[in-house]
Design an enzyme around this catalytic site. Structure first.
Site, PDB file in Angstrom:
ATOM      1  N   TYR A  52       0.845  -1.189   0.000  1.00  0.00           N
ATOM      2  CA  TYR A  52       0.000   0.000   0.000  1.00  0.00           C
ATOM      3  C   TYR A  52       0.882   1.241   0.000  1.00  0.00           C
ATOM      4  CZ  TYR A  52      -4.229   2.696   0.308  1.00  0.00           C
ATOM      5  OH  TYR A  52      -5.227   3.578   0.017  1.00  0.00           O
ATOM      6  N   ARG A 105      -7.796  11.903  -7.061  1.00  0.00           N
ATOM      7  CA  ARG A 105      -7.110  12.290  -5.831  1.00  0.00           C
ATOM      8  C   ARG A 105      -6.397  11.108  -5.181  1.00  0.00           C
ATOM      9  NH1 ARG A 105     -11.240  15.843  -2.500  1.00  0.00           N
ATOM     10  NH2 ARG A 105      -9.545  15.578  -1.054  1.00  0.00           N
ATOM     11  N   LYS A 123      -5.634  -1.857  -1.178  1.00  0.00           N
ATOM     12  CA  LYS A 123      -6.526  -1.818  -0.013  1.00  0.00           C
ATOM     13  C   LYS A 123      -7.056  -3.199   0.315  1.00  0.00           C
ATOM     14  CE  LYS A 123      -8.155   2.916   0.003  1.00  0.00           C
ATOM     15  NZ  LYS A 123      -9.312   3.809  -0.087  1.00  0.00           N
TER      16      LYS A 123
END
Length: 166
Positions: A52, A105, A123
C-alpha cells in the site's frame, strides 16, 4: 510452507527498488494467494509500505507500464445504462467485499483514471492481511478534530471538538 516463506523473503530482499518488490508480491499473489498472505501477515510492518502507501502511489503512476493482467473491473462513463449487465458478467458470483476507486485524488497524486486500479488492489490486500493479523491485538485510533460541516456543532451529543482549526 516455512521454506517457501523463507525463499520468498530472500527473493524479496534482493529486489533493488520498492516498485520491483511490489511487482514481485503482486505476481506472488496471482500465483499463490495462501503463500502471499502468509508472507504479508507474518511480516506486516515490512510489507505494508510495499503493498500500500507509499509504493502503491508509484505503482499507480506506472500502472500502464507495469500492467501484467487485468485485476478487477473497469467501468467508464461510456458504460452508462449497461453497468448492471457488466457487473453480472463478473466471473465470481460469491462476492463478499467490494473495494472501489474513482481514480481521483490518489494519495495526493491527482486524477489517475484507470491507473488508479492499484488503490483497490492494495486496499484489499491490506484489509485482508490486517483482518488476520489484528484479530490478536487491534488498535483503533481516531484523530479528533472539529467537524468541517458546522451544522454538527449544534448537536449536543456530537463526539467532536467544536473549535476552529488553527
Amino acid at each position: 510452507m516455512d521454506v517457501q516463506v523463507e525463499r520468498v523473503l530472500e527473493n524479496f530482499s534482493e529486489k533493488k527498488t520498492d516498485l520491483e518488490k511490489y511487482l514481485y508480491l503482486i505476481s506472488l499473489q496471482d500465483e499463490n494467494r495462501t503463500l502471499f498472505y502468509r508472507v504479508v501477515v507474518d511480516n506486516i510492518a515490512e510489507m505494508m509500505p510495499i503493498i500500500y502507501t507509499p509504493t502503491v502511489g508509484q505503482a499507480c503512476q506506472q500502472y500502464a507500464h507495469i500492467f501484467q493482467r487485468p485485476r478487477g473491473i473497469f467501468i467508464s462513463v461510456k458504460d452508462r445504462g449497461r453497468i448492471a449487465s457488466i457487473l453480472r458478467n463478473w466471473p465470481n458470483k460469491d462476492v463478499r467485499i467490494i473495494v472501489v476507486t474513482d481514480g481521483e485524488r490518489i494519495l495526493g497524486l491527482g486524477d489517475l483514471g484507470a491507473n488508479g486500479m492499484g488503490i483497490p488492489l492494495g486496499k484489499l490486500a491490506l484489509y485482508t492481511a490486517c483482518a488476520v493479523s489484528t484479530q490478536r491485538s487491534p488498535f483503533l485510533w481516531c484523530l479528533m478534530s472539529e467537524p468541517i460541516m458546522k451544522h454538527y456543532w449544534t448537536i449536543p451529543s456530537i463526539l467532536a471538538f467544536t473549535t476552529t482549526r488553527s
